[in-house]
Design a protein around this motif. Sequence first.
Motif, PDB file in Angstrom:
ATOM      1  N   THR A  77       0.857  -1.181   0.000  1.00 47.15           N
ATOM      2  CA  THR A  77       0.000   0.000   0.000  1.00 47.15           C
ATOM      3  C   THR A  77       0.889   1.225   0.000  1.00 47.15           C
ATOM      4  N   GLU A 105       5.946   6.627   1.909  1.00 51.70           N
ATOM      5  CA  GLU A 105       5.793   5.525   2.841  1.00 51.70           C
ATOM      6  C   GLU A 105       4.977   4.399   2.227  1.00 51.70           C
ATOM      7  N   LEU A 160       3.091   0.313   3.193  1.00 54.57           N
ATOM      8  CA  LEU A 160       2.703  -0.747   4.114  1.00 54.57           C
ATOM      9  C   LEU A 160       2.812  -2.055   3.348  1.00 54.57           C
ATOM     10  N   ARG A 214       4.234  -8.249   8.356  1.00 56.29           N
ATOM     11  CA  ARG A 214       3.497  -7.063   7.925  1.00 56.29           C
ATOM     12  C   ARG A 214       4.185  -5.873   8.575  1.00 56.29           C
ATOM     13  N   SER A 216       5.539  -1.420   7.982  1.00 59.17           N
ATOM     14  CA  SER A 216       5.507  -0.174   7.230  1.00 59.17           C
ATOM     15  C   SER A 216       6.895   0.435   7.206  1.00 59.17           C
ATOM     16  N   ARG A 219       8.877   4.221   6.092  1.00 63.04           N
ATOM     17  CA  ARG A 219       8.750   5.614   5.659  1.00 63.04           C
ATOM     18  C   ARG A 219      10.129   6.213   5.464  1.00 63.04           C
ATOM     19  N   VAL A 276       0.160   2.894  11.023  1.00 59.55           N
ATOM     20  CA  VAL A 276      -0.259   2.729   9.625  1.00 59.55           C
ATOM     21  C   VAL A 276      -1.700   3.186   9.431  1.00 59.55           C
ATOM     22  N   ALA A 296      -3.121   4.267   6.020  1.00 60.31           N
ATOM     23  CA  ALA A 296      -3.638   3.308   5.027  1.00 60.31           C
ATOM     24  C   ALA A 296      -5.157   3.198   5.105  1.00 60.31           C
TER      25      ALA A 296
END
Length: 215
Positions: free
Chosen positions: A15, A39, A41, A70, A72, A74, A134, A137
Amino acid sequence: GEPRVLRLPDGSSVTLGTASAIDVRFDATERLVLLRAGEILVQTAPDTAPTHRPFRVATASGVMEALGTRFSVRAADDDDDENDGGGRTHIAVLEGAVQITPRRAAPRVLAAPQQAHFTADHIGAFTPADASDVAWAQGMLVADGMRLAEFAATLSRHRPGLLVCDAAVAALRISGAFPLADTDGVLRMLVTTYPVEAVSRLRGHWVTLVPRAAT
């Protein structure tokens, strides 16, 4: 001004946040996502190739290898940089673990639920992470004592034109959950809740957050 979900050839999903860019390079030896800006995800999937190919995300700071996870990532804006020009990267692991390998420092494994910043030369302290990292998202900006300058820079990526913060209020701490689909509404909430004003120019395309005038 909105997130975009990409399905990768191996079934993993990425994402992208607003104002974000990646290159995807899959070959016989690795699955690589190069974060150019912004950024992402990442939700990894088991590799479908006959031989195991590690899933990696690279930034100017170094490489992150997913260990079934999982997470993220940035890439810091230029005004957040505090080192030699390699930039600073923020990573939050929500499931599984990620091995962080800076360009010029020893690797470390970051396990869920933790987050950290790292540069090409150093990995910072590991601190707790949660779903608010996150929230973008899901179309939300969640702030917990965030500096107004950072808040404005983040919100600016989700609206047209320019949003800047006067130095006099840059250090003001902002907390709350703000819907990114209505950035004008977010600015109204800021003005109502905090001692700032939003000065608009060029028909709203240039907004400056300044101290509220004394009455």
